[in-house]
Write a protein that holds these residues in place. Structure first.
Motif, PDB file in Angstrom:
ATOM      1  N   SER A 104       0.866  -1.193   0.000  1.00 42.11           N
ATOM      2  CA  SER A 104       0.000   0.000   0.000  1.00 42.11           C
ATOM      3  C   SER A 104       0.888   1.223   0.000  1.00 42.11           C
ATOM      4  O   SER A 104       1.865   1.287   0.735  1.00 42.11           O
ATOM      5  CB  SER A 104      -0.872   0.031   1.248  1.00 42.11           C
ATOM      6  OG  SER A 104      -1.659  -1.117   1.282  1.00 42.11           O
ATOM      7  N   VAL A 105       0.515   2.191  -0.803  1.00 45.07           N
ATOM      8  CA  VAL A 105       1.367   3.359  -0.988  1.00 45.07           C
ATOM      9  C   VAL A 105       0.632   4.638  -0.622  1.00 45.07           C
ATOM     10  O   VAL A 105      -0.480   4.875  -1.098  1.00 45.07           O
ATOM     11  CB  VAL A 105       1.786   3.485  -2.472  1.00 45.07           C
ATOM     12  CG1 VAL A 105       2.847   4.571  -2.619  1.00 45.07           C
ATOM     13  CG2 VAL A 105       2.296   2.163  -3.006  1.00 45.07           C
ATOM     14  N   GLY A 106       1.257   5.449   0.200  1.00 46.77           N
ATOM     15  CA  GLY A 106       0.677   6.767   0.463  1.00 46.77           C
ATOM     16  C   GLY A 106       1.078   7.318   1.808  1.00 46.77           C
ATOM     17  O   GLY A 106       1.051   6.609   2.815  1.00 46.77           O
ATOM     18  N   ASP A 107       1.454   8.589   1.834  1.00 47.96           N
ATOM     19  CA  ASP A 107       1.763   9.252   3.105  1.00 47.96           C
ATOM     20  C   ASP A 107       0.570   9.207   4.051  1.00 47.96           C
ATOM     21  O   ASP A 107       0.729   9.104   5.258  1.00 47.96           O
ATOM     22  CB  ASP A 107       2.107  10.738   2.853  1.00 47.96           C
ATOM     23  CG  ASP A 107       3.474  10.911   2.206  1.00 47.96           C
ATOM     24  OD1 ASP A 107       4.223   9.918   2.136  1.00 47.96           O
ATOM     25  OD2 ASP A 107       3.774  12.036   1.763  1.00 47.96           O
ATOM     26  N   PRO A 110       5.509   5.132   2.263  1.00 48.29           N
ATOM     27  CA  PRO A 110       5.056   6.506   2.009  1.00 48.29           C
ATOM     28  C   PRO A 110       5.224   6.864   0.527  1.00 48.29           C
ATOM     29  O   PRO A 110       5.734   6.055  -0.257  1.00 48.29           O
ATOM     30  CB  PRO A 110       5.998   7.344   2.882  1.00 48.29           C
ATOM     31  CG  PRO A 110       7.228   6.522   3.013  1.00 48.29           C
ATOM     32  CD  PRO A 110       6.815   5.083   2.943  1.00 48.29           C
ATOM     33  N   ASP A 111       4.812   8.068   0.158  1.00 49.60           N
ATOM     34  CA  ASP A 111       4.973   8.539  -1.224  1.00 49.60           C
ATOM     35  C   ASP A 111       6.429   8.919  -1.440  1.00 49.60           C
ATOM     36  O   ASP A 111       6.791  10.091  -1.476  1.00 49.60           O
ATOM     37  CB  ASP A 111       4.056   9.749  -1.477  1.00 49.60           C
ATOM     38  CG  ASP A 111       2.591   9.358  -1.475  1.00 49.60           C
ATOM     39  OD1 ASP A 111       2.233   8.386  -2.162  1.00 49.60           O
ATOM     40  OD2 ASP A 111       1.801  10.023  -0.770  1.00 49.60           O
ATOM     41  N   ASN A 112       7.263   7.920  -1.546  1.00 52.61           N
ATOM     42  CA  ASN A 112       8.704   8.140  -1.676  1.00 52.61           C
ATOM     43  C   ASN A 112       9.237   7.135  -2.685  1.00 52.61           C
ATOM     44  O   ASN A 112       9.089   5.925  -2.510  1.00 52.61           O
ATOM     45  CB  ASN A 112       9.356   7.953  -0.299  1.00 52.61           C
ATOM     46  CG  ASN A 112      10.865   8.030  -0.368  1.00 52.61           C
ATOM     47  OD1 ASN A 112      11.520   7.160  -0.951  1.00 52.61           O
ATOM     48  ND2 ASN A 112      11.412   9.072   0.222  1.00 52.61           N
ATOM     49  N   GLY A 120      -2.429   2.439  -4.907  1.00 52.27           N
ATOM     50  CA  GLY A 120      -2.156   3.851  -4.648  1.00 52.27           C
ATOM     51  C   GLY A 120      -0.992   4.384  -5.462  1.00 52.27           C
ATOM     52  O   GLY A 120      -0.260   3.635  -6.114  1.00 52.27           O
ATOM     53  N   GLY A 121      -0.863   5.701  -5.450  1.00 55.05           N
ATOM     54  CA  GLY A 121       0.258   6.350  -6.106  1.00 55.05           C
ATOM     55  C   GLY A 121       0.163   6.412  -7.617  1.00 55.05           C
ATOM     56  O   GLY A 121       1.157   6.634  -8.298  1.00 55.05           O
ATOM     57  N   LEU A 122      -1.047   6.232  -8.145  1.00 53.78           N
ATOM     58  CA  LEU A 122      -1.211   6.295  -9.606  1.00 53.78           C
ATOM     59  C   LEU A 122      -1.889   7.580 -10.043  1.00 53.78           C
ATOM     60  O   LEU A 122      -2.237   7.750 -11.203  1.00 53.78           O
ATOM     61  CB  LEU A 122      -2.020   5.087 -10.106  1.00 53.78           C
ATOM     62  CG  LEU A 122      -1.328   3.723 -10.029  1.00 53.78           C
ATOM     63  CD1 LEU A 122      -2.310   2.617 -10.410  1.00 53.78           C
ATOM     64  CD2 LEU A 122      -0.112   3.681 -10.949  1.00 53.78           C
ATOM     65  N   ASP A 180       3.215  13.634  -6.005  1.00 57.10           N
ATOM     66  CA  ASP A 180       3.432  12.610  -4.980  1.00 57.10           C
ATOM     67  C   ASP A 180       2.942  11.233  -5.431  1.00 57.10           C
ATOM     68  O   ASP A 180       2.918  10.294  -4.647  1.00 57.10           O
ATOM     69  CB  ASP A 180       2.784  13.023  -3.651  1.00 57.10           C
ATOM     70  CG  ASP A 180       1.283  13.201  -3.765  1.00 57.10           C
ATOM     71  OD1 ASP A 180       0.743  13.049  -4.884  1.00 57.10           O
ATOM     72  OD2 ASP A 180       0.643  13.491  -2.738  1.00 57.10           O
ATOM     73  N   ASP A 181       2.533  11.114  -6.678  1.00 57.38           N
ATOM     74  CA  ASP A 181       2.087   9.815  -7.188  1.00 57.38           C
ATOM     75  C   ASP A 181       3.226   9.184  -7.977  1.00 57.38           C
ATOM     76  O   ASP A 181       3.477   9.535  -9.126  1.00 57.38           O
ATOM     77  CB  ASP A 181       0.824   9.990  -8.042  1.00 57.38           C
ATOM     78  CG  ASP A 181      -0.371  10.374  -7.185  1.00 57.38           C
ATOM     79  OD1 ASP A 181      -0.689   9.599  -6.261  1.00 57.38           O
ATOM     80  OD2 ASP A 181      -0.959  11.435  -7.412  1.00 57.38           O
ATOM     81  N   LEU A 182       3.934   8.261  -7.322  1.00 54.26           N
ATOM     82  CA  LEU A 182       5.229   7.816  -7.839  1.00 54.26           C
ATOM     83  C   LEU A 182       5.275   6.342  -8.228  1.00 54.26           C
ATOM     84  O   LEU A 182       6.351   5.804  -8.504  1.00 54.26           O
ATOM     85  CB  LEU A 182       6.294   8.099  -6.766  1.00 54.26           C
ATOM     86  CG  LEU A 182       6.454   9.596  -6.456  1.00 54.26           C
ATOM     87  CD1 LEU A 182       7.137   9.809  -5.117  1.00 54.26           C
ATOM     88  CD2 LEU A 182       7.219  10.292  -7.575  1.00 54.26           C
TER      89      LEU A 182
HETATM   90 MG    MG Z   1      -1.552   8.645  -2.960  1.00 51.71          MG
END
Ligand code: MG
Ligand code: AMP
Length: 437
Positions: free
Chosen positions: A16-19, A52-54, A76-78, A83-85
């Motif tokens: 899962s991705v996201g700050d 995180p978003d890194n 996530g992150g799309l 910040d979508d990496l």
């Molecule tokens: Mg996100």
């Protein structure tokens, strides 16, 4: 891209991705849902990782997990912002450049133009993919998913990147990921789900009896959520798929024999879908008059695409004054010494008033005490009256005692109203529903 390997997807990892997740601002429900779906299919999720978003953290985790998993599901992150990496992280791990996918670009553009919106340059990055990755279309949002294979043949790992919003992720998993999964070792796993409303989980289990025995195949289990009790059927074994489907058909028939008058749908069907389909087939239109649900019933109904065919709208008559002015509830019912706003009489008057004010064939009315304050003698918090008026004045009014907090009282009230209409439209008797008193 090198040929996809053919070893089964036995061990899966979820990323899962996201700050917002690592900082504790959003609950990671995607991991739960994805793991549950994989487990149902016979694939074992062995790790959950949240990053995180890194870019570096994300890429490192993908690289690590790819070395010991057959499958990675990433969410996530799309999105379109800086910040979508996820696209970049996948490209880095694959050693690929990011390229613009013309079909994905056309789809993102179409998504905007069908909504009369202009696509800005930021959204254009959503059509990018690592050169050897495959785009998965998103029918419920702008972020396409990605599918790629990492590692060498024989020790390869398939990676699926899905959008973060659960409403986009779930349908993409079913349409794009599930058909690409290789279930372990000649095993067949087939699932089916039926939905019921009206019986408590234990009452339903009692009716299902030996169908729920643990040694049985297909397995039958139940899960309850907000009044809806879902009956899950699962075949797991070595039978060919067609035979597994037949076994599920037989079990479904037995389940329906045991509880037919409470089973309203299957699969993705929810109460509003089923009610709207019945209304549509009869060419009839519904309206509602809501007090304690404050428009929640209208929201549940209008969440369904195409609901305008069979739903005219609703009145939110929260105050006594509006109950009288908009839905014609006689002042005498609401005045001191009368039955009051939360009463059988008022619910009936609201439904009948709505039937004529909204010029519909069916009207649902809800009035109750959602709490935490507002209890009256003989009317504790959770007391809710639901009325259905249909045709030329036939009315069904029921009293409920809902449990739980304000949110669940309001949610159950909406579902109870829909279930009452479902019974009527299905030609069922007015069977007592759970929480009805
Ligand atoms: Mg996100
Ligand atoms: P993203 O695709 O990263 O832009 O995510 C968009 C939104 O999806 C977030 O703001 C969250 O509300 C939601 N979301 C992302 N990841 C998750 C998750 N693991 N569980 C539940 N919701 C999520």
């Amino acid at each position: 891209m090198h040929a996809a390997s053919s070893h089964p997807h036995a061990r899966a990892a979820i990323v899962s991705v996201g700050d917002e997740l690592t900082l504790g601002q959003t609950l990671d429900t995607n991991s739960m849902w994805l793991s549950r779906r994989l487990t149902e299919m016979g694939i074992v999720p062995v790790e959950h990782v949240t990053v995180p978003d890194n870019l570096d953290a994300h890429a490192r985790v993908l690289r690590d997990l790819a070395a010991r998993s057959d499958l990675i599901l990433c969410s996530g992150g799309l999105g379109p912002t800086a910040d979508d990496l996820t696209r970049a992280a996948l490209a880095q791990v694959m050693g690929d450049a990011l390229v613009e996918d013309p079909i994905a670009l056309a789809e993102v553009e179409a998504w905007f133009s069908s909504r009369g919106r202009h696509m800005n340059m930021l959204n254009r990055v959503q059509a990018q993919r690592p050169a050897r990755a495959v785009i998965m279309p998103n029918l419920h949002g702008t972020a396409p998913g990605l599918f790629a294979t990492l590692g060498e043949r024989g020790r390869s790992c398939d990676v699926f990147c899905l959008p973060g919003p659960p409403r986009e992720l779930m349908p993409m998993f079913e349409a794009q990921v599930a058909p690409r999964l290789r279930l372990p070792e000649g095993r067949t796993v087939r699932t089916r789900v039926l939905h019921s409303f009206g019986l408590g989980e234990s009452e339903l289990a009692h009716r299902l009896g030996s169908l729920m025995e643990r040694g049985r195949m297909p397995l039958v289990g139940t899960t309850a959520s907000g009044g809806v009790v879902s009956i899950r059927l699962r075949y797991e074994g070595h039978a060919p798929p067609a035979e597994a489907e037949r076994a599920l058909d037989d079990t479904e028939r037995l389940v329906r024999e045991a509880a037919a008058e409470y089973i309203f749908g299957r699969g993705e069907q929810r109460l509003p879908d089923v009610v709207l389909a019945l209304l549509r087939s009869r060419g009839e239109v519904l309206g509602c008059v809501e007090s304690c649900t404050g428009g929640g019933l209208g929201q549940l109904i209008t969440d369904v695409p195409g609901s305008s065919v069979s739903f005219a709208g609703g009145l939110v008559t929260y105050s006594n004054e509006l109950k009288t002015r908009l839905s014609g509830v006689p002042e005498s019912l609401l005045a001191e010494g009368g039955p009051g706003a939360v009463s059988e009489e008022t619910a009936r008057a609201m439904a009948l008033g709505g039937l004529s004010a909204l010029k519909v064939q069916h009207c649902l009315a809800v009035t109750g005490i959602a709490g935490p304050d507002g209890a009256r003698p003989g009317k504790p918090v959770g007391t809710v009256f639901v009325a259905r008026a249909s045709g030329d004045g036939e009315v069904d009014v029921r009293r409920f005692l809902m449990v739980g907090d304000r949110t669940s009282v309001r949610d159950w009230s909406c579902k109870a109203a829909l279930a009452m209409l479902w019974q009527h439209l299905s030609g069922l008797p007015a069977l007592k529903l759970i929480r009805q008193v």
